[in-house]
Design an enzyme around this catalytic site. Structure first.
Site, PDB file in Angstrom:
ATOM      1  N   VAL A  98       0.860  -1.181   0.000  1.00 46.84           N
ATOM      2  CA  VAL A  98       0.000   0.000   0.000  1.00 46.84           C
ATOM      3  C   VAL A  98       0.892   1.225   0.000  1.00 46.84           C
ATOM      4  CG1 VAL A  98      -1.845   1.252   1.197  1.00 46.84           C
ATOM      5  CG2 VAL A  98      -1.740  -1.252   1.330  1.00 46.84           C
ATOM      6  N   CYS A  99       0.528   2.226  -0.821  1.00 40.61           N
ATOM      7  CA  CYS A  99       1.231   3.506  -0.830  1.00 40.61           C
ATOM      8  C   CYS A  99       2.713   3.282  -1.151  1.00 40.61           C
ATOM      9  CB  CYS A  99       1.007   4.211   0.505  1.00 40.61           C
ATOM     10  SG  CYS A  99       1.434   5.963   0.549  1.00 40.61           S
ATOM     11  N   SER A 100       3.607   3.940  -0.422  1.00 39.72           N
ATOM     12  CA  SER A 100       5.040   3.811  -0.703  1.00 39.72           C
ATOM     13  C   SER A 100       5.611   2.473  -0.259  1.00 39.72           C
ATOM     14  CB  SER A 100       5.819   4.949  -0.028  1.00 39.72           C
ATOM     15  OG  SER A 100       5.706   4.863   1.381  1.00 39.72           O
ATOM     16  N   GLY A 101       4.762   1.589   0.286  1.00 40.49           N
ATOM     17  CA  GLY A 101       5.216   0.227   0.557  1.00 40.49           C
ATOM     18  C   GLY A 101       5.736  -0.450  -0.692  1.00 40.49           C
ATOM     19  N   THR A 118       1.708   3.316  -6.723  1.00 31.68           N
ATOM     20  CA  THR A 118       2.187   3.815  -5.442  1.00 31.68           C
ATOM     21  C   THR A 118       1.546   5.170  -5.185  1.00 31.68           C
ATOM     22  OG1 THR A 118       4.200   4.151  -4.119  1.00 31.68           O
ATOM     23  CG2 THR A 118       4.209   5.034  -6.374  1.00 31.68           C
TER      24      THR A 118
END
Length: 208
Positions: A98-101, A118
């Site tokens: 999720v996101c910058s993961g 992202t």
């Protein structure tokens, strides 16, 4: 089904909690929270979460959920999560972020030449790490699912529920969550937000 949620200092809480609320209630799921140490983990906005296991104790998982961070650069520099992901990803049926993961997946070599999404402010960094960046809210590529910024983790998890147990289960889960977003403003992406706000957001994310 063993679902491992990854914890690390500076992570964004909703990146994890959103998918958790979708996946953990499924009757087939056993949820675990893995971190480098057993110590509580402080998120980027201050919420403290407690691991239930450590990376050393987890050598396989059916599903991996990797949240992002508002301080993704510091997380990448710490290089704590990526080595573990390299080891565990091959055992997983699904690896998700999720996101910058997604930058952690890319740092582990999982996204080399693969389409992924992202947070909008991290697209250039993700591309530099070898991924083929998409602007979609959720991207499914083989056994890897990536989600855009923060709230998109709920969409990712509902997508995964549909893939695992069918669309009717996903619809029922969405209904129970009353997930029917109707935000008060149309400013949830750089394509719809006023340019001045987008630039302000980029500046803030660069400072982080």
């Amino acid at each position: 089904m063993d679902v491992v949620f990854v914890l690390y200092p500076g992570m964004t809480a909703l990146d994890l909690v959103g998918p958790y609320e979708v996946l953990a209630p499924q009757p087939e799921v056993t949820a675990r929270f893995a971190a480098a140490t057993p110590d509580p983990v402080r998120c980027d906005a201050g919420l403290v979460l407690a691991p239930t296991t450590t990376f050393d104790e987890v050598d396989r998982a059916d599903v991996l959920v990797v949240p992002g961070s508002g301080r993704w650069g510091e997380v990448l520099d710490a290089d704590v999560v990526a080595p573990w992901l390299r080891r565990v990803h091959p055992t997983a049926t699904w690896t998700t972020s999720v996101c910058s993961g997604s930058t952690l997946l890319a740092s582990a070599g999982i996204l080399d030449g693969r389409p992924a999404t992202t947070h909008w402010a991290v697209r250039d960094e993700l591309a530099a790490l070898g991924a083929e960046v998409r602007t979609d809210r959720v991207v499914v590529d083989g056994s890897v699912i990536t989600a855009a910024g923060v709230s998109a983790g709920i969409d990712m998890a509902l997508t995964l529920v549909g893939l695992l147990w069918g669309d009717d289960r996903a619809r029922f889960t969405q209904l129970l969550l009353e997930y029917d977003p109707r935000p008060p403003h149309r400013a949830g992406s750089p394509e719809t937000a006023p340019p001045a706000l987008v630039e302000r957001g980029r500046h803030l994310m660069r400072r982080r």
